[in-house]
Design a protein around this motif. Sequence first.
Motif, PDB file in Angstrom:
ATOM      1  N   LYS A   1       0.818  -1.214   0.000  1.00  0.00           N
ATOM      2  CA  LYS A   1       0.000   0.000   0.000  1.00  0.00           C
ATOM      3  C   LYS A   1       0.853   1.267   0.000  1.00  0.00           C
ATOM      4  CE  LYS A   1      -4.240  -1.568   2.267  1.00  0.00           C
ATOM      5  NZ  LYS A   1      -5.085  -1.379   3.455  1.00  0.00           N
TER       6      LYS A   1
ATOM      7  N   THR B   1      -3.851  -0.612  -4.273  1.00  0.00           N
ATOM      8  CA  THR B   1      -5.093  -0.547  -3.517  1.00  0.00           C
ATOM      9  C   THR B   1      -5.543  -1.963  -3.212  1.00  0.00           C
ATOM     10  OG1 THR B   1      -5.676   1.473  -4.676  1.00  0.00           O
ATOM     11  CG2 THR B   1      -7.452   0.341  -3.526  1.00  0.00           C
ATOM     12  N   ILE B   2      -5.685  -2.250  -1.926  1.00  0.00           N
ATOM     13  CA  ILE B   2      -6.070  -3.593  -1.492  1.00  0.00           C
ATOM     14  C   ILE B   2      -7.433  -3.504  -0.815  1.00  0.00           C
ATOM     15  CG2 ILE B   2      -5.475  -5.546  -0.025  1.00  0.00           C
ATOM     16  CD1 ILE B   2      -2.545  -4.715  -0.344  1.00  0.00           C
ATOM     17  N   THR B   3      -8.352  -4.377  -1.251  1.00  0.00           N
ATOM     18  CA  THR B   3      -9.679  -4.451  -0.637  1.00  0.00           C
ATOM     19  C   THR B   3      -9.873  -5.839  -0.065  1.00  0.00           C
ATOM     20  OG1 THR B   3     -10.726  -5.153  -2.688  1.00  0.00           O
ATOM     21  CG2 THR B   3     -10.648  -2.781  -2.256  1.00  0.00           C
ATOM     22  N   SER B   4     -10.959  -6.010   0.679  1.00  0.00           N
ATOM     23  CA  SER B   4     -11.246  -7.333   1.223  1.00  0.00           C
ATOM     24  C   SER B   4     -12.745  -7.596   1.181  1.00  0.00           C
ATOM     25  CB  SER B   4     -10.730  -7.448   2.662  1.00  0.00           C
ATOM     26  OG  SER B   4     -11.444  -6.585   3.514  1.00  0.00           O
ATOM     27  N   ASP B   5     -13.084  -8.858   1.084  1.00  0.00           N
ATOM     28  CA  ASP B   5     -14.471  -9.309   1.122  1.00  0.00           C
ATOM     29  C   ASP B   5     -14.552 -10.505   2.061  1.00  0.00           C
ATOM     30  OD1 ASP B   5     -15.739  -7.548  -0.645  1.00  0.00           O
ATOM     31  OD2 ASP B   5     -15.134  -8.738  -2.390  1.00  0.00           O
TER      32      ASP B   5
ATOM     33  N   ARG C   1     -12.184 -13.745   5.503  1.00  0.00           N
ATOM     34  CA  ARG C   1     -11.907 -12.502   4.788  1.00  0.00           C
ATOM     35  C   ARG C   1     -10.796 -12.732   3.772  1.00  0.00           C
ATOM     36  NH1 ARG C   1     -13.684  -7.690   5.122  1.00  0.00           N
ATOM     37  NH2 ARG C   1     -14.750  -8.074   7.087  1.00  0.00           N
TER      38      ARG C   1
ATOM     39  N   TYR D   1      -8.431 -11.020   0.752  1.00  0.00           N
ATOM     40  CA  TYR D   1      -7.874  -9.750   0.319  1.00  0.00           C
ATOM     41  C   TYR D   1      -7.497  -9.825  -1.155  1.00  0.00           C
ATOM     42  CZ  TYR D   1      -7.593  -8.843   5.291  1.00  0.00           C
ATOM     43  OH  TYR D   1      -7.919  -8.658   6.594  1.00  0.00           O
TER      44      TYR D   1
ATOM     45  N   VAL E   1      -6.986  -4.214  -6.162  1.00  0.00           N
ATOM     46  CA  VAL E   1      -7.915  -3.588  -7.109  1.00  0.00           C
ATOM     47  C   VAL E   1      -7.066  -2.934  -8.195  1.00  0.00           C
ATOM     48  CG1 VAL E   1      -9.678  -1.822  -7.394  1.00  0.00           C
ATOM     49  CG2 VAL E   1      -9.580  -3.164  -5.296  1.00  0.00           C
TER      50      VAL E   1
END
Length: 174
Positions: free
Chosen positions: A150, A156-160, A167, A169, A172
């Motif tokens: 980062k 850009t790192i997102t998580s769901d 979770r 990671y 994006v």
Amino acid sequence: MTKLSDTQLVILSAAAQRADRNLLPLPGSLRGGAARKVIGALLKRGLIAETVTDQLAKADPALNRIWRNDEDGCAILLHITDAGLAAIGIEPERPDSKPAPKTRETRTGTKQARLIEMLRAEGGATIDEIAAALEWRPHTVRGAMAGALKKKLGLTITSDKTEGRGRAYMIVED
């Protein structure tokens, strides 16, 4: 380019090299009426400006750091203006413009490259999956994502959160 005398060039060049852009101290040979004349000409052309401070320090010719005092006794300094910098061929720095970020590339075959590959894969990767694949502790994985990816690489790192997996990671792509 503005026509300047040798003395004016020396004064403006010295001020441009100082971090605070202060015109003072003037060259040792420039004193009294001659100094006032040169400073007056630079002020009139807008190449320098007076800056009133809240200091109550008295102008001292021996120190040669304060130009004069105003009627309240506050010190007045002389600073080179953007026009003065332009007159000697120096591009003024803009405080609102950030320097271009360094472009960093990851080497192939490293753990960082493998981490990026896992995060770019379909569905991303969980902390536990990354830790097992790279033989890292979970806190090392989180630190690498926050620091190296980062902050340093600007990714850009997102998580769901998914059922049964936890979770995940992912990176994006912009």
